[in-house]
Enzyme design. Structure first.
Site, PDB file in Angstrom:
ATOM      1  N   HIS A  50      30.597  55.323  26.266  1.00  0.00           N
ATOM      2  CA  HIS A  50      30.482  56.877  26.182  1.00  0.00           C
ATOM      3  C   HIS A  50      31.049  57.507  27.325  1.00  0.00           C
ATOM      4  CE1 HIS A  50      28.037  56.898  22.343  1.00  0.00           C
ATOM      5  NE2 HIS A  50      27.669  55.606  22.769  1.00  0.00           N
TER       6      HIS A  50
ATOM      7  N   TYR B 113      18.971  52.798  29.540  1.00  0.00           N
ATOM      8  CA  TYR B 113      19.697  53.975  29.986  1.00  0.00           C
ATOM      9  C   TYR B 113      19.256  54.202  31.645  1.00  0.00           C
ATOM     10  CZ  TYR B 113      21.448  54.762  25.315  1.00  0.00           C
ATOM     11  OH  TYR B 113      22.166  54.623  24.038  1.00  0.00           O
TER      12      TYR B 113
ATOM     13  N   HIS C 296      18.357  59.709  27.676  1.00  0.00           N
ATOM     14  CA  HIS C 296      17.537  58.365  27.715  1.00  0.00           C
ATOM     15  C   HIS C 296      16.836  58.337  26.392  1.00  0.00           C
ATOM     16  CE1 HIS C 296      15.321  54.908  28.753  1.00  0.00           C
ATOM     17  NE2 HIS C 296      14.803  55.374  29.913  1.00  0.00           N
TER      18      HIS C 296
ATOM     19  N   ASN D  84      24.419  59.228  17.367  1.00  0.00           N
ATOM     20  CA  ASN D  84      26.001  59.069  16.924  1.00  0.00           C
ATOM     21  C   ASN D  84      26.138  59.904  16.045  1.00  0.00           C
ATOM     22  OD1 ASN D  84      26.431  57.103  19.024  1.00  0.00           O
ATOM     23  ND2 ASN D  84      26.068  55.461  18.044  1.00  0.00           N
TER      24      ASN D  84
END
Ligand code: HEM
Length: 699
Positions: free
Chosen positions: A71, A358, A335, A144
């Site tokens: 990403h 994360y 996160h 997403n």
């Protein structure tokens, strides 16, 4: 451009107010000269003692930080979230209790595979990550634009990403999934099949970040004030409907405007057309956990909306662009483990891995443990922790930093269990330590088939084309063959069409015993939005001799409905209308292309518009718009321009009335005005976004 917009334009380039003082060094010492370094004589060597030169260069040399491991390319915006009503019935989360409370948010949209500088319109999943700055601390919904994921267990994430990313020997391809290592992994790991169906669909090439859905993917848990849990899946739905590009167009867009989605988001917000999304939840009572023919903990599965409807609980509006890309969009740290009281995890093994990953990656990406102090990451409630020191510590803490503590109140008190503090959901778990995938995770094909069965004919065509494109780029024939074998488990017809396109043998029919179910909610045909044409980009092709009255009339009618209309001509400046007046051109045709617009209008003129018909850029524009299923309107002699493309297969309806409309081509050859009837028909064609049932054109 309005004065207000002009002022905002100027503002974004304004570095610092000169009235506030001169340029200084990092130490605040005023600088008298920043264009030449300190040298011995005019042509002599540069002197070490030039501290301004050294500081400037040193800082520049250290300007880059590692990009996100996935990403990396993204675009962000600020806004707010408001619940429609109290959700106290199933969660105690403070930001979901009161419709009068606005919670500030920051959203980052992203692609997954490509580096920071890659193009926007690649075939890929889009990230849709939201940080809610709630009164109880930050909550991150890191989702997403597809509701499932490639793998079921996070331990496979490094394998999957290594296969997806550019290949290690030559770092090819950038921002693309059409290569051997990805399809090798996919064909060996059948749990990917459902997600690959989504990735091969038009969901992977959204028209705009403003026109795509978002999903939390995992099953999370809401917890109410009494500690009762409810399983929850999160859905974002865009107000403008869900719309996509077509693959040929997406590829051309990568060259014409690599920033296509990023620019679109930025410009819409600058223009006051704030993107809006509705947040919905699918709720499953804990006692119903095992009532499904899949496992709720399996992130490769959806809960079909027909089975558990999506309940709208609030909406989000994005109304402010960041001031500085690096400081905000690049340094924001999302996160999945950033949760607030009332929202908790489940044992989904993918989610559990993310809850580790994360923070871990951000420690290196953002250079140490203090990145929560960066403005974009700061909660609105002041943090009071015992964490101290470390790189980039900017706070000046006072007192002690340990607990328990009896030496003078240097340490924050612990909130009681019945206070507002987060307390983990007290789920009962027991079992042996084993490495084993649950049997309940092992149906890899039923939902891939469900997705396929839910598609309309045109969506299926696009999916077949995408598989053929991607696998056609795979060099290893056995990988092509193995993927087709996997597809045969999903749908034999799909597998056969793909096999034929990529030149491999037809597989044996797969052991495919799933029921032919469909979920209509998955098809684009049922995700059209409110039917408006707000923010659609309409190109009007003009040249000398154009009927400016007709042009103005059409332009006004379309802009009144919120569309953005731009006049394009073979040259910049002005064209001379049939009435002798000049008409301002917005852009010269050689600088743009049909792929950057949603629709095209060809106005006419009393003497015709011969210049346009002989302009290759203009004709290509029209041809491409037609091929890509875009709405086309033509008036008066503009219809003649369209007609000149009929020998190539472009189809124009002919009728007895003035206005003829067929599959998104709307014409009126008989009148010199953009009548109400014409405008209505053209608007409907634009609102439908694309028209896939046109005859092919030869070009
Ligand atoms: C449901 C599956 C997943 C979704 C929806 C998802 C979504 C996202 C999104 C939206 C971002 C970009 C965040 C941003 O804009 O800053 C991101 C970044 C990232 N994801 Fe995931 N991801 C998933 C699975 C995973 C898994 C399984 C792992 C690892 C076990 C993982 C590791 C990462 C990492 C390391 C980053 C970079 C974060 C950063 O540097 O700030 N993701 N993911």
């Amino acid at each position: 451009m309005t004065e207000d917009r002009k002022e905002r334009q100027r503002e974004k380039y304004r570095a610092a107010d000169p009235a506030e003082g001169p340029l200084t060094t990092d130490q605040g010492v005023a600088v008298d000269h920043t264009d030449d370094s300190l040298t011995v004589g005019e042509r002599g060597p540069t002197l070490m003692e030039d501290f301004h030169f050294r500081e400037k260069l040193t800082h520049f040399d250290h300007e880059r930080i590692p990009e996100r491991v996935v990403h990396a390319r993204g675009a962000g915006a600020y806004g707010y979230f408001e619940p429609y009503e109290s959700c106290a019935e199933f969660t105690r989360a403070a930001f979901l209790q009161d419709p009068s409370v606005r919670t500030p948010v920051f959203v980052r949209f992203s692609t997954v595979q490509g580096p920071r500088g890659s193009a926007d319109t690649v075939r890929d999943v889009r990230g849709f990550a939201t940080k809610f700055y709630t009164s109880e601390g930050n909550y991150d919904l890191v989702g997403n634009n597809m509701p499932v994921f490639f793998i079921q267990d996070g331990i496979k994430f490094p394998d999957f990403v290594h296969a997806l990313k550019p290949e290690p020997h030559n770092e090819i391809p950038t921002g693309a999934s059409a290569h051997d290592t990805l399809w090798d992994f996919v064909s060996l790991q059948p749990e990917t099949m459902h997600m690959m169906m989504w990735l091969m669909s038009d969901r992977a090439i959204p028209r705009s970040y403003r026109m795509m859905q978002g999903f939390g993917v995992h099953t999370f848990r809401f917890v109410d004030a009494r500690g009762r849990g409810t399983f929850v899946k999160f859905h974002w739905k865009p107000k403008l409907g869900v719309h996509s590009l077509v693959w040929d167009e997406a590829q051309e867009c990568q060259g014409r405007d690599p920033d296509f989605n990023r620019r679109d988001l930025w410009q819409a917000i600058e223009a006051g057309e704030y993107p809006e999304y509705e947040l919905g939840v699918q709720l499953v009572p804990e006692e119903d956990e095992f009532n499904f023919d899949f496992d709720l903990l399996d992130a490769t599965k959806i809960i079909p909306e027909e089975q558990v409807p999506v309940r709208p609980i609030g909406h989000m509006v994005l109304n402010r662009n960041p001031d500085n890309f690096f400081a905000e969009t690049e340094q924001v740290a999302f996160h999945t483990a950033n949760v607030v009281p009332g929202i908790d995890f489940t044992n989904d093994p993918l989610l559990q891995a993310r809850n580790f990953s994360y923070l871990d990656t951000q420690l290196i990406r953002l250079g140490g443990p203090n990145f929560a102090q960066l403005p974009v990451n700061q909660p609105v409630v002041p943090p009071r922790t015992n964490q101290r020191d470390g790189y980039h510590q900017t706070a000046i803490h006072r007192g002690t930093s340990y607990s328990p503590n009896s030496l003078g109140g240097g340490c924050p008190a612990i909130a009681g269990a019945d206070g507002y503090a987060f307390s983990h959901y007290a789920e009962r778990v027991e079992g042996h330590k084993i490495r084993k995938r649950s049997e309940s995770f092992k149906d890899f094909y039923s939902q891939a088939a469900l997705f396929w069965n839910s598609m309309s004919d045109w969506e299926k065509r696009h999916i077949v084309d995408a598989f053929r494109f991607e696998l056609g780029k795979v060099e290893a024939v056995h990988v092509r063959e193995r993927t087709v074998e996997q597809l045969a488990h999903v749908d034999y017809d799909l597998a056969s069409q793909v096999a034929q396109g990529i030149g491999v043998a037809l597989p044996e029919p797969g052991a495919n015993n799933h029921k032919p179910q469909a979920s209509p909610a998955l098809s684009f045909d049922n995700l059209q939005g409110d039917g408006s044409i707000r923010t659609r980009q309409i190109a009007v092709l003009v040249t000398d001799g154009v009927d400016t009255g007709q042009l103005t009339q059409a332009q006004e009618a379309l802009t009144a409905q919120g569309a953005v209309v731009e006049a394009l001509a073979p040259h910049d400046g002005k064209v001379r209308g049939a009435d002798g007046n000049g008409y301002a051109v917005d852009r010269a045709l050689p600088t743009v292309a049909s792929v950057l617009y949603d629709a095209v209008l060809l106005p006419g003129g009393p003497t015709g518009t011969p210049d346009l018909a002989s302009d290759s850029a203009a004709m290509r524009f029209v041809r491409d718009a037609y091929r890509h299923g875009k709405p086309i309107g033509a008036l008066g002699s503009g219809v003649g321009i369209l007609a000149s493309l009929e020998p190539e297969g472009l189809h124009i309806a002919s009728g007895h009335g003035h206005v003829c409309a067929d599959r998104g081509v709307v014409t009126d050859a008989t009148t010199g005005t953009a009548s109400e009837e014409f405008t209505r028909a053209f608007t409907e064609a634009i609102a439908a976004h694309r028209h896939w049932d046109r005859p092919q054109v030869r070009c």
